[in-house]
Motif scaffolding. Structure first.
Motif, mmCIF file in Angstrom:
data_model
loop_
_atom_site.group_PDB
_atom_site.id
_atom_site.type_symbol
_atom_site.label_atom_id
_atom_site.label_comp_id
_atom_site.label_asym_id
_atom_site.label_seq_id
_atom_site.Cartn_x
_atom_site.Cartn_y
_atom_site.Cartn_z
ATOM 1 N N ILE A 1 37.689 70.023 37.352
ATOM 2 C CA ILE A 1 36.359 69.461 37.600
ATOM 3 C C ILE A 1 35.415 70.595 38.005
ATOM 4 O O ILE A 1 35.646 71.273 39.010
ATOM 5 N N ASP A 2 34.356 70.777 37.217
ATOM 6 C CA ASP A 2 33.332 71.772 37.547
ATOM 7 C C ASP A 2 32.352 71.097 38.503
ATOM 8 O O ASP A 2 31.680 70.133 38.126
ATOM 9 N N THR A 3 32.277 71.601 39.738
ATOM 10 C CA THR A 3 31.491 70.912 40.773
ATOM 11 C C THR A 3 30.053 71.425 40.890
ATOM 12 O O THR A 3 29.314 70.956 41.753
ATOM 13 N N ASP A 4 29.680 72.381 40.039
ATOM 14 C CA ASP A 4 28.349 73.006 40.151
ATOM 15 C C ASP A 4 27.209 71.991 40.281
ATOM 16 O O ASP A 4 26.341 72.130 41.123
ATOM 17 N N LYS A 5 27.232 70.998 39.414
ATOM 18 C CA LYS A 5 26.100 70.064 39.393
ATOM 19 C C LYS A 5 26.481 68.693 39.945
ATOM 20 O O LYS A 5 25.804 67.700 39.674
ATOM 21 N N LEU A 6 27.568 68.645 40.688
ATOM 22 C CA LEU A 6 28.013 67.358 41.231
ATOM 23 C C LEU A 6 27.847 67.331 42.748
ATOM 24 O O LEU A 6 28.004 68.358 43.410
ATOM 25 N N THR A 7 27.566 66.131 43.281
ATOM 26 C CA THR A 7 27.541 65.990 44.739
ATOM 27 C C THR A 7 28.980 65.766 45.203
ATOM 28 O O THR A 7 29.866 65.458 44.393
ATOM 29 N N ILE A 8 29.187 65.891 46.503
ATOM 30 C CA ILE A 8 30.522 65.645 47.072
ATOM 31 C C ILE A 8 30.968 64.220 46.696
ATOM 32 O O ILE A 8 32.102 64.006 46.265
ATOM 33 N N ASP A 9 30.050 63.250 46.822
ATOM 34 C CA ASP A 9 30.389 61.858 46.496
ATOM 35 C C ASP A 9 30.871 61.726 45.058
ATOM 36 O O ASP A 9 31.816 60.996 44.767
ATOM 37 N N GLN A 10 30.193 62.441 44.151
ATOM 38 C CA GLN A 10 30.576 62.339 42.722
ATOM 39 C C GLN A 10 31.964 62.954 42.481
ATOM 40 O O GLN A 10 32.745 62.418 41.698
ATOM 41 N N VAL A 11 32.245 64.062 43.165
ATOM 42 C CA VAL A 11 33.566 64.693 43.001
ATOM 43 C C VAL A 11 34.646 63.748 43.544
ATOM 44 O O VAL A 11 35.667 63.499 42.890
ATOM 45 N N VAL A 12 34.365 63.184 44.733
ATOM 46 C CA VAL A 12 35.331 62.255 45.342
ATOM 47 C C VAL A 12 35.582 61.087 44.382
ATOM 48 O O VAL A 12 36.730 60.696 44.139
ATOM 49 N N GLU A 13 34.513 60.561 43.802
ATOM 50 C CA GLU A 13 34.643 59.414 42.891
ATOM 51 C C GLU A 13 35.507 59.766 41.671
ATOM 52 O O GLU A 13 36.366 58.985 41.262
ATOM 53 N N ARG A 14 35.309 60.962 41.128
ATOM 54 C CA ARG A 14 36.106 61.372 39.953
ATOM 55 C C ARG A 14 37.589 61.476 40.304
ATOM 56 O O ARG A 14 38.458 61.135 39.504
ATOM 57 N N ILE A 15 37.852 61.967 41.513
ATOM 58 C CA ILE A 15 39.259 62.105 41.916
ATOM 59 C C ILE A 15 39.882 60.722 42.146
ATOM 60 O O ILE A 15 41.028 60.479 41.776
ATOM 61 N N ILE A 16 39.099 59.809 42.712
ATOM 62 C CA ILE A 16 39.619 58.445 42.910
ATOM 63 C C ILE A 16 39.957 57.824 41.549
ATOM 64 O O ILE A 16 40.992 57.179 41.381
ATOM 65 N N GLN A 17 39.093 58.060 40.557
ATOM 66 C CA GLN A 17 39.373 57.535 39.202
ATOM 67 C C GLN A 17 40.671 58.126 38.664
ATOM 68 O O GLN A 17 41.494 57.425 38.082
#
Ligand code: DC
Length: 219
Positions: free
Chosen positions: A195-211
Protein backbone atom coordinates in the motif's frame (compact mmCIF):
# COMPACT_ATOMS: atom_id res chain seq x y z
CA UNK A 1 -4.41 -20.64 15.51
CA UNK A 2 -3.82 -17.09 16.63
CA UNK A 3 -4.73 -14.61 13.88
CA UNK A 4 -1.97 -12.19 12.94
CA UNK A 5 -1.59 -9.22 10.64
CA UNK A 6 1.98 -8.25 9.80
CA UNK A 7 2.65 -4.63 8.87
CA UNK A 8 6.12 -3.94 7.50
CA UNK A 9 7.74 -0.90 5.90
CA UNK A 10 10.35 1.81 6.32
CA UNK A 11 10.26 4.61 8.91
CA UNK A 12 7.65 7.27 8.28
CA UNK A 13 5.32 5.11 6.23
CA UNK A 14 2.73 5.31 9.01
CA UNK A 15 3.23 1.72 10.21
CA UNK A 16 3.29 2.55 13.91
CA UNK A 17 0.17 4.73 13.95
CA UNK A 18 -1.79 2.38 11.71
CA UNK A 19 -0.75 -0.70 13.70
CA UNK A 20 -1.71 0.84 17.04
CA UNK A 21 -5.08 1.91 15.64
CA UNK A 22 -5.80 -1.57 14.32
CA UNK A 23 -4.72 -3.26 17.56
CA UNK A 24 -7.06 -0.98 19.52
CA UNK A 25 -9.95 -1.41 17.10
CA UNK A 26 -9.64 -5.22 17.01
CA UNK A 27 -8.75 -5.55 20.71
CA UNK A 28 -5.61 -7.49 19.66
CA UNK A 29 -2.08 -7.47 21.01
CA UNK A 30 0.49 -5.14 19.43
CA UNK A 31 4.15 -5.87 18.75
CA UNK A 32 6.31 -2.82 18.04
CA UNK A 33 9.42 -4.77 17.02
CA UNK A 34 11.37 -1.58 16.23
CA UNK A 35 11.09 -0.68 19.94
CA UNK A 36 13.08 -3.83 20.80
CA UNK A 37 15.95 -2.76 18.53
CA UNK A 38 15.75 0.77 19.94
CA UNK A 39 15.83 -0.62 23.50
CA UNK A 40 18.89 -2.65 22.63
CA UNK A 41 20.52 0.52 21.29
CA UNK A 42 19.76 2.47 24.50
CA UNK A 43 21.05 -0.42 26.63
CA UNK A 44 24.23 -0.61 24.50
CA UNK A 45 24.86 3.11 25.04
CA UNK A 46 24.29 2.81 28.78
CA UNK A 47 26.65 -0.15 29.09
CA UNK A 48 29.15 1.54 26.74
CA UNK A 49 29.09 -1.30 24.22
CA UNK A 50 30.14 -0.31 20.69
CA UNK A 51 27.67 -1.01 17.85
CA UNK A 52 30.13 -3.46 16.26
CA UNK A 53 30.98 -5.43 19.43
CA UNK A 54 29.01 -8.46 18.26
CA UNK A 55 29.51 -10.81 21.20
CA UNK A 56 28.67 -8.29 23.95
CA UNK A 57 25.68 -6.97 22.00
CA UNK A 58 24.36 -10.47 21.46
CA UNK A 59 24.67 -11.23 25.18
CA UNK A 60 22.93 -7.96 25.95
CA UNK A 61 20.10 -8.82 23.54
CA UNK A 62 19.67 -12.25 25.14
CA UNK A 63 19.39 -10.77 28.64
CA UNK A 64 17.64 -7.49 27.78
CA UNK A 65 15.56 -6.55 30.84
CA UNK A 66 12.47 -5.03 29.24
CA UNK A 67 8.87 -4.63 30.39
CA UNK A 68 6.03 -3.43 28.12
CA UNK A 69 3.32 -2.12 30.45
CA UNK A 70 0.15 -0.41 29.22
CA UNK A 71 1.77 1.92 26.68
CA UNK A 72 4.93 2.39 28.77
CA UNK A 73 8.31 0.74 28.31
CA UNK A 74 10.75 -0.03 31.11
CA UNK A 75 14.40 -0.85 30.47
CA UNK A 76 16.28 -2.23 33.47
CA UNK A 77 13.52 -0.83 35.69
CA UNK A 78 13.55 2.69 34.21
CA UNK A 79 10.89 4.35 32.06
CA UNK A 80 12.37 4.91 28.57
CA UNK A 81 9.19 5.33 26.51
CA UNK A 82 10.30 8.73 25.14
CA UNK A 83 14.08 8.24 25.19
CA UNK A 84 13.99 5.42 22.63
CA UNK A 85 12.22 7.60 20.03
CA UNK A 86 15.07 9.97 19.08
CA UNK A 87 16.60 9.94 15.57
CA UNK A 88 20.02 9.12 17.07
CA UNK A 89 18.67 6.00 18.79
CA UNK A 90 16.80 5.01 15.59
CA UNK A 91 20.08 5.20 13.70
CA UNK A 92 22.00 3.19 16.27
CA UNK A 93 19.16 0.64 16.36
CA UNK A 94 19.43 0.26 12.59
CA UNK A 95 23.19 -0.42 12.87
CA UNK A 96 22.73 -2.99 15.63
CA UNK A 97 19.82 -4.57 13.72
CA UNK A 98 22.25 -5.53 10.95
CA UNK A 99 24.00 -8.01 13.29
CA UNK A 100 22.61 -11.50 12.62
CA UNK A 101 23.24 -12.87 16.14
CA UNK A 102 21.57 -9.87 17.79
CA UNK A 103 18.52 -10.47 15.56
CA UNK A 104 18.44 -14.16 16.48
CA UNK A 105 18.61 -13.24 20.17
CA UNK A 106 15.45 -11.13 19.78
CA UNK A 107 13.51 -13.69 17.76
CA UNK A 108 11.77 -15.59 20.57
CA UNK A 109 10.88 -12.35 22.39
CA UNK A 110 8.92 -11.27 19.33
CA UNK A 111 7.15 -14.57 18.75
CA UNK A 112 5.73 -14.70 22.32
CA UNK A 113 3.55 -11.71 21.45
CA UNK A 114 1.44 -14.03 19.31
CA UNK A 115 -1.44 -14.62 21.70
CA UNK A 116 -5.20 -14.77 21.48
CA UNK A 117 -7.33 -13.00 20.44
CA UNK A 118 -4.77 -11.88 17.80
CA UNK A 119 -1.68 -9.84 17.02
CA UNK A 120 -0.77 -6.81 14.94
CA UNK A 121 2.99 -7.06 14.32
CA UNK A 122 4.80 -3.91 13.16
CA UNK A 123 8.37 -3.98 11.79
CA UNK A 124 10.68 -4.67 8.88
CA UNK A 125 10.69 -8.49 8.73
CA UNK A 126 7.39 -9.48 10.36
CA UNK A 127 5.94 -11.03 7.20
CA UNK A 128 9.21 -12.41 5.82
CA UNK A 129 10.98 -13.87 8.88
CA UNK A 130 9.21 -13.60 12.23
CA UNK A 131 5.66 -14.63 11.25
CA UNK A 132 5.98 -16.00 7.69
CA UNK A 133 2.77 -18.04 8.12
CA UNK A 134 0.63 -14.91 8.55
CA UNK A 135 -2.26 -14.96 6.10
CA UNK A 136 -2.52 -11.17 6.02
CA UNK A 137 0.74 -9.38 5.23
CA UNK A 138 0.88 -5.68 4.56
CA UNK A 139 3.83 -3.64 3.29
CA UNK A 140 3.53 0.15 3.51
CA UNK A 141 5.50 2.50 1.30
CA UNK A 142 5.74 6.31 0.90
CA UNK A 143 8.10 8.67 -0.89
CA UNK A 144 11.16 9.86 1.02
CA UNK A 145 9.91 13.48 0.88
CA UNK A 146 6.54 12.59 2.39
CA UNK A 147 8.12 10.43 5.09
CA UNK A 148 10.57 13.19 6.05
CA UNK A 149 7.71 15.72 6.13
CA UNK A 150 5.67 13.47 8.45
CA UNK A 151 8.63 13.03 10.79
CA UNK A 152 9.32 16.78 10.70
CA UNK A 153 5.73 17.53 11.73
CA UNK A 154 5.84 14.92 14.50
CA UNK A 155 9.02 16.43 15.94
CA UNK A 156 7.69 19.98 15.71
CA UNK A 157 4.42 18.99 17.38
CA UNK A 158 6.46 17.44 20.19
CA UNK A 159 8.28 20.79 20.53
CA UNK A 160 11.59 19.35 19.30
CA UNK A 161 14.19 20.70 16.87
CA UNK A 162 13.84 19.44 13.30
CA UNK A 163 15.49 20.07 9.94
CA UNK A 164 13.87 18.69 6.79
CA UNK A 165 17.09 18.23 4.79
CA UNK A 166 18.83 16.36 7.63
CA UNK A 167 15.76 14.17 8.04
CA UNK A 168 15.79 13.26 4.32
CA UNK A 169 19.49 12.38 4.60
CA UNK A 170 19.06 10.34 7.80
CA UNK A 171 16.07 8.43 6.44
CA UNK A 172 17.91 7.68 3.18
CA UNK A 173 20.94 6.39 5.07
CA UNK A 174 18.79 4.23 7.37
CA UNK A 175 16.75 2.87 4.42
CA UNK A 176 19.90 1.85 2.58
CA UNK A 177 21.26 0.05 5.64
CA UNK A 178 17.93 -1.68 6.43
CA UNK A 179 17.39 -2.75 2.81
CA UNK A 180 20.89 -3.99 2.03
CA UNK A 181 21.82 -5.88 5.21
CA UNK A 182 22.54 -9.58 4.70
CA UNK A 183 20.01 -10.86 7.24
CA UNK A 184 16.27 -10.08 7.24
CA UNK A 185 16.51 -7.01 4.99
CA UNK A 186 13.58 -4.65 4.68
CA UNK A 187 11.53 -6.00 1.77
CA UNK A 188 7.94 -7.04 1.14
CA UNK A 189 7.02 -10.71 1.51
CA UNK A 190 6.13 -12.20 -1.87
CA UNK A 191 2.50 -12.52 -0.68
CA UNK A 192 2.27 -9.05 0.90
CA UNK A 193 -0.27 -6.42 -0.10
CA UNK A 194 1.71 -3.27 -0.90
CA UNK A 195 0.00 0.00 0.00
CA UNK A 196 1.47 3.33 -1.11
CA UNK A 197 0.44 5.73 1.67
CA UNK A 198 1.63 8.98 0.02
CA UNK A 199 -1.83 10.24 -0.83
CA UNK A 200 -3.82 8.34 1.79
CA UNK A 201 -4.97 9.42 5.24
CA UNK A 202 -4.37 7.17 8.24
CA UNK A 203 -8.10 6.30 8.20
CA UNK A 204 -7.90 5.23 4.55
CA UNK A 205 -4.86 3.01 5.20
CA UNK A 206 -6.58 1.45 8.22
CA UNK A 207 -9.69 0.81 6.11
CA UNK A 208 -7.68 -0.91 3.36
CA UNK A 209 -6.02 -3.19 5.89
CA UNK A 210 -9.38 -4.06 7.46
CA UNK A 211 -10.62 -5.02 3.97
CA UNK A 212 -7.53 -7.22 3.49
CA UNK A 213 -8.10 -8.83 6.92
CA UNK A 214 -11.73 -9.55 5.97
CA UNK A 215 -10.60 -11.14 2.70
CA UNK A 216 -8.26 -13.35 4.75
CA UNK A 217 -11.20 -14.20 7.09
CA UNK A 218 -9.39 -12.74 10.10
CA UNK A 219 -12.25 -10.47 11.14
O1 DC B 1 10.61 1.03 13.23
P1 DC B 1 11.70 1.76 13.95
O2 DC B 1 12.11 3.05 13.28
O3 DC B 1 11.36 1.97 15.41
O4 DC B 1 12.98 0.77 13.92
C1 DC B 1 14.27 1.19 14.32
C2 DC B 1 15.31 0.35 13.60
O5 DC B 1 15.23 -1.00 14.05
C3 DC B 1 15.15 0.28 12.08
O6 DC B 1 15.88 1.28 11.41
C4 DC B 1 15.67 -1.09 11.73
C5 DC B 1 15.46 -1.91 12.98
N1 DC B 1 14.36 -2.86 12.88
C6 DC B 1 14.63 -4.07 12.27
O7 DC B 1 15.72 -4.28 11.78
N2 DC B 1 13.66 -5.03 12.23
C7 DC B 1 12.45 -4.81 12.73
N3 DC B 1 11.53 -5.76 12.68
C8 DC B 1 12.15 -3.55 13.32
C9 DC B 1 13.12 -2.59 13.37
Amino acid sequence: MVPIITIDGASGTGKGTVSERLAKQFGWHFLDSGALYRLLAVAAERHQIAFDDVSRLTMLAEKLDVVFAKGHILLEGEYVTEIIRTEAIGNLASKIAALPTARTALLARQRVFRQLPGLIADGRDMGTVIFPDSTCKIFLTASIEERARRRYNQLKEAGREADLTSLVNELTERDTRDKTRAVSPLKPATDALIIDTDKLTIDQVVERIIQAAKMAHLC
